[in-house]
Design a protein around this motif. Sequence first.
Motif, short mmCIF file in Angstrom:
data_model
loop_
_atom_site.label_atom_id
_atom_site.label_comp_id
_atom_site.label_asym_id
_atom_site.label_seq_id
_atom_site.Cartn_x
_atom_site.Cartn_y
_atom_site.Cartn_z
N SER A 64 0.81 -1.24 0.00
CA SER A 64 0.00 0.00 0.00
C SER A 64 0.83 1.27 0.00
O SER A 64 0.30 2.35 0.30
CB SER A 64 -0.97 0.03 1.20
OG SER A 64 -1.76 -1.13 1.22
N THR A 65 2.09 1.18 -0.33
CA THR A 65 2.94 2.37 -0.37
C THR A 65 3.66 2.47 -1.71
O THR A 65 3.76 1.49 -2.46
CB THR A 65 4.00 2.35 0.74
OG1 THR A 65 4.94 1.29 0.47
CG2 THR A 65 3.37 2.17 2.11
N THR A 100 8.64 7.70 1.70
CA THR A 100 7.66 6.62 1.60
C THR A 100 6.29 7.28 1.48
O THR A 100 5.84 7.97 2.39
CB THR A 100 7.70 5.71 2.84
OG1 THR A 100 9.00 5.12 2.94
CG2 THR A 100 6.65 4.61 2.72
N SER A 102 2.72 7.27 1.73
CA SER A 102 1.66 6.52 2.40
C SER A 102 0.33 7.25 2.25
O SER A 102 0.28 8.47 2.19
CB SER A 102 1.97 6.36 3.89
OG SER A 102 3.22 5.70 4.06
#
Length: 506
Positions: free
Chosen positions: A302-303, A317, A319
Motif C-alpha cells: 500500500s505504499t 515513503t 503513504s
Amino acid sequence: MVEEVQKHSVHTLVFRSLKRTHDMFVADNGKPVPLDEESHKRKMAIKLRNEYGPVLHMPTSKENFKEKGPQNAADSYGHKQYPANQGQEVEYLVTGVALTADTKIQRMPSESAAQSLAVALPSSQARTDANRTAAGGSEYRHPGAPDRSQPTAVNSIVMESGNTKNSALMAKKAPTMPKPQWHPPWKLYRVISGHLGWVRCIAVEPGNQWFVTGSADRTIKIWDLASGKLKLSLTGHISTVRGVIVSTRSPYLFSCGEDKQVKCWDLEYNKVIRHYHGHLSAVYGLDLHPTIDVLVTCSRDSTARIWDVRTKASVHTLSGHTNAVATVRCQAAEPQIITGSHDTTIRLWDLVAGKTRVTLTNHKKSVRAVVLHPRHYTFASGSPDNIKQWKFPDGSFIQNLSGHNAIINTLTVNSDGVLVSGADNGTMHLWDWRTGYNFQRVHAAVQPGSLDSESGIFACAFDQSESRLLTAEADKTIKVYREDDTATEETHPVSWKPEIIKRKRF
C-alpha cells in the motif's frame, strides 16, 4: 328688475371664469398650451407613479450613448432636448435597467415598417408549433408580452464593458461528440516466443534498437526490435518479474518483482550493481523521473517509495493508499508522481514534501493502469468500470471512455493521440484520445499449444518511432503490431454520428 340684473351678473361671472380656465389650456389656434411649471411637475409625478411605480425603487445607472438624430429636437411636451449631434456623447439617466452600448432608443415604427414586419413573422400557430419542437431555441415574443416559456437550461454570462457589468441569458446546448481524427487500423505482423511463463512487463530502450521483457518464469529477456530475435537473458529474481524500465540518463536497467526486490542492472556488464531494500511485499511497478536521478516504485504493501538511484537511499515513503498500489508514473511537471491503487483511488503527489496533493475518487473499481499523454498536460486511468481522462495539475475530470468491459491491465498512448487499452480477457481497444472514439477492437488468437483461457494482455508499449506496438501476453508471447499501410479513410471510414453524449463524473 333687480332680480334680473342679479341673475345676469351671476351668468356673466360664471362665463368669465370658464373662459379664463379654457384660455389656460387652449390658444387661439386650438392647440394645447404648455402648463405652468408647477402643474407640469404634478402631472409628471402622477405619470411616473402610475406607469413606472414598480421600478422606481431600483438603483439607477448612467450610460453614455452616441445618438444620431436632428439637432435641438423637441419632446412631446414641447421641452427642448439637448443637442444630439452625430458622434457627440449624450448622457441618459436610466432607472432600474443597465443598457449596453449597443442599445438603441426605440421609436414607434412607421406604418410601412409595421406591415413588412407583420408579413415577415410566422403565424401564431406556426410559432406555437416551433416553440414546442425547438429544444433550447429562441422564440419571438411581442415587446411587453409575458414570458410563458420556461427554458430547460440557461447559462448566465456576465460581460464587462468599462466599469459596467451586464448579464445576459443564453441557451445552453447539450454537448455532442466532435468528429474524431481518422487513424489507420493496426494489424498483427509478428509473434515472438521464448518465455516460459506469462509475460508481465515490457519496455523499449531509448535508442530503439532493442526491448526488454519480464516474465513469470523469473527471467528478464532482451530482444532485437527489428528482427525479434533473443539477444540476452538475465536471471536474478526469485519470483515473477512485474516491472522493467531502461534509463535515458545512464546505461542502467531497473527491474522489480513479487520477491520484494528492486534491482539496478549495469548493461555494460549485464550484472546487478544495486539493490533497493524497503518494501514489505511484492513490488508491482516502477518508473524513473525524466530529469533527476530518482526511482519510484509501488507495492502491494500500500505504499510507493522514492529512491535515490546512486545512493540507494529511500527518500520518501508515500503513504495514504489503503490497498495495493498497482501502478506509478513520473513526470517533470507538477504533480511529479501519480499512483493508481486497488483501493479505487488515484493520488497526485508532491515529490518534495512526500505528501498527497490531490486524491481522485471517481473510479468504482481498482485502478491498475495510468498513462500520461506525451504532449498534452493530461493523463488517463484504466479500471474495470471505464477509462477516465484527467487534466493536470489538479486532476480535473475530462471524459469517460466506456466500452472496454474488462479488467484493464495496461494503457499506452502515442503522440498522434492513439490510446491503447489492454485487458485481462485478451482484448485490446484503440481509441482517439481527443474525442474518446473507439476506432478498433482487437482480439488476437492465442499461441498454438496454449489454452484459450490464457488470453490476457498484461503490458503494452509503443516503440520510440511509434510505428510499432508491442504487447506482453498471458500466452507467453510478445505480439508486435504496426499500422496498415493500405488502409484509407474510404476503406476504413469512421462510423461517427454527432449524437448527444452524457459526460458523467462518476
